[in-house]
Design a protein around this motif. Structure first.
Motif, PDB file in Angstrom:
ATOM      1  N   PHE A  79     -16.747  13.868  -2.287  1.00 15.81           N
ATOM      2  CA  PHE A  79     -15.389  14.304  -1.936  1.00 15.81           C
ATOM      3  C   PHE A  79     -14.500  14.305  -3.176  1.00 15.81           C
ATOM      4  CE2 PHE A  79     -17.084  13.167   2.136  1.00 15.81           C
ATOM      5  CZ  PHE A  79     -16.404  13.942   3.069  1.00 15.81           C
ATOM      6  N   THR A  80     -13.601  15.289  -3.228  1.00 16.45           N
ATOM      7  CA  THR A  80     -12.615  15.314  -4.310  1.00 16.45           C
ATOM      8  C   THR A  80     -11.214  15.404  -3.696  1.00 16.45           C
ATOM      9  OG1 THR A  80     -12.891  17.704  -4.448  1.00 16.45           O
ATOM     10  CG2 THR A  80     -14.127  16.385  -6.035  1.00 16.45           C
ATOM     11  N   VAL A  81     -10.217  15.001  -4.492  1.00 15.94           N
ATOM     12  CA  VAL A  81      -8.836  14.981  -4.004  1.00 15.94           C
ATOM     13  C   VAL A  81      -8.235  16.384  -4.097  1.00 15.94           C
ATOM     14  CG1 VAL A  81      -6.531  14.016  -4.391  1.00 15.94           C
ATOM     15  CG2 VAL A  81      -8.559  12.580  -4.709  1.00 15.94           C
ATOM     16  N   ASP A  82      -7.672  16.855  -2.978  1.00 13.23           N
ATOM     17  CA  ASP A  82      -7.030  18.182  -2.937  1.00 13.23           C
ATOM     18  C   ASP A  82      -5.509  18.076  -3.026  1.00 13.23           C
ATOM     19  OD1 ASP A  82      -9.507  19.414  -2.438  1.00 13.23           O
ATOM     20  OD2 ASP A  82      -9.316  18.988  -0.291  1.00 13.23           O
ATOM     21  N   GLY A  83      -4.956  16.928  -2.631  1.00  9.80           N
ATOM     22  CA  GLY A  83      -3.500  16.807  -2.636  1.00  9.80           C
ATOM     23  C   GLY A  83      -3.064  15.450  -2.116  1.00  9.80           C
ATOM     24  N   VAL A  84      -1.739  15.278  -2.080  1.00  9.68           N
ATOM     25  CA  VAL A  84      -1.148  14.000  -1.661  1.00  9.68           C
ATOM     26  C   VAL A  84      -0.116  14.284  -0.582  1.00  9.68           C
ATOM     27  CG1 VAL A  84       0.211  11.997  -2.414  1.00  9.68           C
ATOM     28  CG2 VAL A  84      -1.440  13.029  -3.973  1.00  9.68           C
ATOM     29  N   ARG A  85      -0.163  13.511   0.506  1.00  3.51           N
ATOM     30  CA  ARG A  85       0.878  13.614   1.536  1.00  3.51           C
ATOM     31  C   ARG A  85       1.776  12.383   1.350  1.00  3.51           C
ATOM     32  NH1 ARG A  85      -2.016  15.385   6.651  1.00  3.51           N
ATOM     33  NH2 ARG A  85      -1.778  17.475   5.862  1.00  3.51           N
ATOM     34  N   GLN A  86       2.996  12.637   0.815  1.00  2.00           N
ATOM     35  CA  GLN A  86       3.883  11.526   0.433  1.00  2.00           C
ATOM     36  C   GLN A  86       4.315  10.707   1.654  1.00  2.00           C
ATOM     37  OE1 GLN A  86       4.822  10.794  -2.737  1.00  2.00           O
ATOM     38  NE2 GLN A  86       3.699  12.530  -3.612  1.00  2.00           N
ATOM     39  N   GLY A  87       4.203   9.387   1.538  1.00  2.30           N
ATOM     40  CA  GLY A  87       4.737   8.469   2.556  1.00  2.30           C
ATOM     41  C   GLY A  87       4.174   8.679   3.944  1.00  2.30           C
ATOM     42  N   TYR A  88       2.931   9.110   4.022  1.00  3.60           N
ATOM     43  CA  TYR A  88       2.348   9.506   5.313  1.00  3.60           C
ATOM     44  C   TYR A  88       2.053   8.298   6.213  1.00  3.60           C
ATOM     45  CZ  TYR A  88      -0.995  11.750   8.505  1.00  3.60           C
ATOM     46  OH  TYR A  88      -1.653  12.224   9.614  1.00  3.60           O
ATOM     47  N   TYR A  89       1.591   7.197   5.603  1.00  2.59           N
ATOM     48  CA  TYR A  89       1.202   6.035   6.409  1.00  2.59           C
ATOM     49  C   TYR A  89       2.305   4.975   6.414  1.00  2.59           C
ATOM     50  CZ  TYR A  89      -3.678   7.628   6.085  1.00  2.59           C
ATOM     51  OH  TYR A  89      -4.850   8.342   6.165  1.00  2.59           O
ATOM     52  N   VAL A  90       2.443   4.292   7.559  1.00  3.20           N
ATOM     53  CA  VAL A  90       3.342   3.149   7.642  1.00  3.20           C
ATOM     54  C   VAL A  90       2.559   1.927   7.144  1.00  3.20           C
ATOM     55  CG1 VAL A  90       4.629   1.673   9.241  1.00  3.20           C
ATOM     56  CG2 VAL A  90       4.516   4.149   9.624  1.00  3.20           C
ATOM     57  N   THR A  91       3.211   1.076   6.359  1.00  2.00           N
ATOM     58  CA  THR A  91       2.582  -0.175   5.920  1.00  2.00           C
ATOM     59  C   THR A  91       3.483  -1.334   6.334  1.00  2.00           C
ATOM     60  OG1 THR A  91       3.716  -0.384   3.820  1.00  2.00           O
ATOM     61  CG2 THR A  91       1.777   1.040   3.840  1.00  2.00           C
ATOM     62  N   GLU A  92       3.009  -2.571   6.063  1.00  2.00           N
ATOM     63  CA  GLU A  92       3.864  -3.716   6.398  1.00  2.00           C
ATOM     64  C   GLU A  92       5.120  -3.712   5.541  1.00  2.00           C
ATOM     65  OE1 GLU A  92       0.763  -6.472   5.857  1.00  2.00           O
ATOM     66  OE2 GLU A  92       0.336  -6.626   8.011  1.00  2.00           O
ATOM     67  N   LYS A  93       5.038  -3.074   4.349  1.00  2.26           N
ATOM     68  CA  LYS A  93       6.184  -3.110   3.429  1.00  2.26           C
ATOM     69  C   LYS A  93       6.989  -1.817   3.409  1.00  2.26           C
ATOM     70  CE  LYS A  93       3.965  -6.324   0.317  1.00  2.26           C
ATOM     71  NZ  LYS A  93       3.017  -6.342  -0.780  1.00  2.26           N
ATOM     72  N   GLY A  94       6.537  -0.789   4.087  1.00  2.58           N
ATOM     73  CA  GLY A  94       7.265   0.487   4.051  1.00  2.58           C
ATOM     74  C   GLY A  94       6.342   1.635   4.366  1.00  2.58           C
ATOM     75  N   ARG A  95       6.171   2.526   3.357  1.00  2.00           N
ATOM     76  CA  ARG A  95       5.295   3.673   3.589  1.00  2.00           C
ATOM     77  C   ARG A  95       4.356   3.851   2.397  1.00  2.00           C
ATOM     78  NH1 ARG A  95       7.111   5.866   8.281  1.00  2.00           N
ATOM     79  NH2 ARG A  95       5.492   7.433   8.221  1.00  2.00           N
ATOM     80  N   GLU A  96       3.285   4.581   2.632  1.00  2.00           N
ATOM     81  CA  GLU A  96       2.273   4.756   1.589  1.00  2.00           C
ATOM     82  C   GLU A  96       1.741   6.194   1.643  1.00  2.00           C
ATOM     83  OE1 GLU A  96      -1.091   2.145   2.202  1.00  2.00           O
ATOM     84  OE2 GLU A  96      -2.076   2.947   0.417  1.00  2.00           O
ATOM     85  N   ASN A  97       1.371   6.723   0.488  1.00  2.00           N
ATOM     86  CA  ASN A  97       0.860   8.099   0.423  1.00  2.00           C
ATOM     87  C   ASN A  97      -0.543   8.201   1.013  1.00  2.00           C
ATOM     88  OD1 ASN A  97       3.147   8.665  -1.000  1.00  2.00           O
ATOM     89  ND2 ASN A  97       2.136   8.639  -3.010  1.00  2.00           N
TER      90      ASN A  97
END
Ligand SMILES: CC(C)(COP(=O)(O)OP(=O)(O)OC[C@H]1O[C@@H](n2cnc3c(N)ncnc32)[C@H](O)[C@@H]1OP(=O)(O)O)[C@@H](O)C(=O)NCCC(=O)NCCS
Length: 152
Positions: A126-144
């Motif tokens: 697998f290779t990286v095609d792109g980034v979805r900014q702030g897509y996931y919720v984390t305990e501290k905020g959001r994550e790409n």
């Protein structure tokens, strides 16, 4: 010397739902429900593969079909069985089934901080095609989310 017995990888049944949910809950901030997992045990557009040994669910993988592509929706290996190649075996089994179904590409999303999952995917083409900014919720905020894919 006899080789260590590797647990078989096979399609999940509805009976696997509770054990899959329990395994997922060890890792996920928003665990999958048994209702959502049950859909993957019907093996129509949604598929689940499991690995069991000695009556215990050691790992599972979920994927779904989107027209001519596959979406890898989750892969989980029990903590005490990680790092032994089971994640790779589940992934390779799924990729081979996707190709046999005539699908052309597999896509997925992974947390940017999830080093073991990123390595698992990269090692398997697998290779990286792109980034979805702030897509996931984390305990501290959001994550790409990293968007990754590979041809089948
Ligand atoms: C991601 C996961 C499924 C990998 O399963 P696994 O059985 O440990 O994977 P494998 O043993 O096949 O390892 C595959 C590669 O991943 C990498 N890897 C595995 N565990 C790692 C760790 N703790 N740290 C860094 N890299 C790791 C290695 O590069 C490894 O290849 P190598 O052994 O040839 O070096 C497992 O860590 C897991 O269940 N994590 C929690 C759930 C999760 O985050 N799932 C992904 C959702 S996107």
């Amino acid at each position: 010397m006899p080789e260590a017995r590797l647990p078989a990888i096979c399609p999940a049944t509805l009976d696997d739902g509770p054990a899959m949910a329990a395994l997922d809950a060890q890792f996920a901030l928003n665990p999958w429900t048994t209702t959502n997992l049950a859909r993957y045990c019907e093996h129509d557009r949604f598929h689940a593969l499991v690995s069991r040994q000695d009556g215990e669910l050691r790992g599972f993988l979920l994927y779904s079909r989107l027209v001519d592509e596959a979406s890898l929706d989750n892969v989980v290996v029990g903590r005490e069985h990680q790092g032994l190649g089971l994640g790779s075996r589940l992934l390779l089994a799924a990729l081979s089934r996707m190709a046999a179904e005539g699908l052309s590409r597999c896509v997925l999303e992974v947390r940017e901080s999830n080093l073991s999952a990123k390595m698992l995917y990269q090692k398997n083409g697998f290779t990286v095609d792109g980034v979805r900014q702030g897509y996931y919720v984390t305990e501290k905020g959001r994550e790409n989310a990293l968007l990754m894919s590979r041809r089948l």
